[in-house]
Motif scaffolding. Structure first.
Motif, short mmCIF file in Angstrom:
data_model
loop_
_atom_site.label_atom_id
_atom_site.label_comp_id
_atom_site.label_asym_id
_atom_site.label_seq_id
_atom_site.Cartn_x
_atom_site.Cartn_y
_atom_site.Cartn_z
N UNK A 80 10.05 46.66 -151.85
CA UNK A 80 11.71 46.63 -152.09
C UNK A 80 12.36 45.44 -151.65
N UNK A 81 11.58 44.51 -150.93
CA UNK A 81 12.33 43.17 -150.35
C UNK A 81 11.94 42.24 -151.31
N UNK A 82 13.11 41.37 -151.52
CA UNK A 82 13.11 40.41 -152.53
C UNK A 82 13.54 39.24 -151.98
N UNK A 83 12.90 38.01 -152.46
CA UNK A 83 13.08 36.47 -152.21
C UNK A 83 13.26 35.86 -153.55
N UNK A 84 14.50 35.21 -153.54
CA UNK A 84 14.67 34.09 -154.63
C UNK A 84 15.26 33.16 -154.34
N UNK A 85 14.85 31.85 -155.03
CA UNK A 85 15.35 30.52 -154.55
C UNK A 85 15.22 29.61 -155.74
N UNK A 86 16.46 28.69 -155.48
CA UNK A 86 16.58 27.77 -156.75
C UNK A 86 16.63 26.30 -156.08
N UNK A 87 16.12 25.49 -156.73
CA UNK A 87 15.80 24.30 -156.15
C UNK A 87 15.95 23.10 -157.09
N UNK A 186 21.96 41.22 -147.55
CA UNK A 186 21.87 40.11 -148.42
C UNK A 186 21.87 38.90 -147.31
N UNK A 187 20.65 38.30 -147.06
CA UNK A 187 20.64 36.99 -146.36
C UNK A 187 20.66 35.93 -147.07
N UNK A 280 25.58 36.37 -144.04
CA UNK A 280 24.86 37.60 -144.08
C UNK A 280 26.17 38.37 -144.76
N UNK A 281 25.52 39.28 -145.95
CA UNK A 281 26.67 40.24 -146.49
C UNK A 281 26.05 41.34 -146.74
#
Length: 423
Positions: A80-87, A186-187, A280-281
């Motif tokens: 259930x842990x998600x990592x997303x990134x835009x570069x 959310x980090x 962090x939110x």
């Protein structure tokens, strides 16, 4: 679950020090040579869509597409842990820098988190995450751990990049905006002028944007002060008074339109840093979706326009594409003489996200920050991969002009020559 890449494609440019970590990530708990979901589909996405996310990138008119992105499901083997990134790459080799960071950052972050937990006498990467309870309360120590791990991952990766012999990044680099969802937490880590915006409903059920990051521009007060203290210069040209750029002390180059980035080592002594701001939110039941996008979107669309576009899309899987297409139309309308910038978007729909606990959504919100100081790039319509930002003036360029020395001597050749001269 969209278009995914093989193990070899995803990690061809990642440094060897993370080999054990990334192999562990790719192998996954179920075995095999890639992360797989319940239907045997890889959980590392580079484009496409899935049940909770939409991704899309489109090449602009400056040459090779230098924008890239990724989604990692069950990040660090935590369900259930998600990592997303835009570069967003820039400079002659920005596309290579962006892909390198895209591939290396998740493994680097997992490695640092794993090492930190082991030093705390824990063999389970998820142990400290258990202190995030269902009410949204959190341990400040655990939040600091995530923030510090993000900062260390960015800074260490920048040093790794400096020693990559296959990428000349003296005047090439990339921005990065990335998030990790840990249950309802959310980090967000941001470096440069890409942006993360959260859409939520206010008391009247109206959709409103909340910008989660700060654009790192050279004219932002704290950024300008740092640049000045390091002998760099920050100013706007008469031809583009609304675009402040970072310049070398004694030469009107390279004119970088941001104050933080991976790479761009010609400016690292003059105020440019690779230290992200980390936020962090706590997600609430009023939150609808999250948008991560490069500045090709934000330069022509407001936060409100982005939220309206995504929320009006009939099929969530089409949201990212619709947003990019609207941005392209805005570029043509608002800046007809400029080169359209590359665009990349990830839309994450909060309520559709996988979770280890469906009741873990909070009814409140906190927001804190840590202010520590086919492959999409190949979609070129047959164009040769070359840097075209120097072919005349264009407002869209992140780098305006390369230093004089680079026209005749590459960074590494120049460095070797200096060493020889000293001897």
């Amino acid at each position: 679950m969209g278009v995914c890449s093989s193990k070899q494609e995803l990690f061809s440019s990642v440094s060897s020090e993370n080999e054990n970590t990334r192999n562990k990530i790719l192998k996954g708990k179920g075995g095999g040579d890639a992360i797989t979901g319940t239907n045997g589909v890889p959980r590392v996405m580079l484009t496409g869509s899935c049940r909770y996310g939409s991704m899309f990138t489109q090449q602009g008119r400056k040459g090779v597409n230098q924008d890239t992105m990724t989604i990692w499901e069950d990040f660090c083997e935590e369900k259930g842990q998600i990592f997303c990134g835009v570069f967003d790459g820039h400079g002659p080799y920005g596309h290579k820098v962006a892909r390198y960071v895209r591939d290396a950052l998740p493994a680097k972050l997992c490695s640092i988190l794993d090492s930190t937990h082991r030093s705390n006498d824990s063999n389970d990467v998820g142990t400290n995450l258990d202190s995030f309870d269902n009410s949204g309360d959190k341990s400040e120590g655990d939040i600091s751990l995530w923030k510090n791990s993000f900062i260390k991952a960015f800074e260490d990766l920048d040093q790794d990049l400096k020693h990559q012999t296959s990428i000349d990044c003296i005047c090439s680099g990339t921005t990065a905006v990335s998030i990790i969802k840990v249950r309802e937490n959310l980090i967000v880590a941001n470096l440069g002028d890409s942006r993360a915006v959260l859409c939520t409903r206010d008391g009247t059920k109206r959709l409103v944007p909340t910008q989660l990051t700060t654009d790192h521009k050279p004219d932002v007060e704290i950024e300008a002060e740092r640049i000045k203290s390091c002998k760099g210069r920050a100013f706007a040209l008469e031809e583009e008074p609304d675009v402040h750029r970072l310049w070398l002390p004694d030469e009107d180059s390279p004119g970088l339109a941001m104050s933080r980035a991976f790479g761009d080592f010609c400016l690292k002594d003059f105020g440019l840093i690779a230290t992200p701001e980390v936020y962090h939110t706590v997600l609430s039941d009023k939150d609808e979706f999250l948008v991560l996008a490069t500045d090709g979107i934000w330069d022509v669309l407001s936060n409100e326009q982005v939220v309206k576009t995504v929320s009006s899309t009939k099929k969530p899987s089409d949201a990212a594409k619709k947003l990019v297409h609207r941005a392209v139309r805005a570029w043509k309308r608002n800046h007809p003489t400029s080169k359209i910038d590359d665009c990349a978007v990830i839309c994450i729909f909060i309520k559709a996200l996988p979770s280890t606990d469906s009741s873990a959504v909070s009814h409140g919100r906190s927001f804190t920050t840590s202010n520590a100081t086919a492959e999409e790039g190949d979609n070129n319509n047959g164009q040769k991969e070359e840097y075209s930002a120097l072919d005349g003036f264009s407002r869209a360029n992140s780098v305006l002009k390369l230093p004089r020395v680079l026209s005749s001597l590459s960074w590494r050749k120049r460095s070797f020559k200096i060493i020889e001269d000293d001897n």
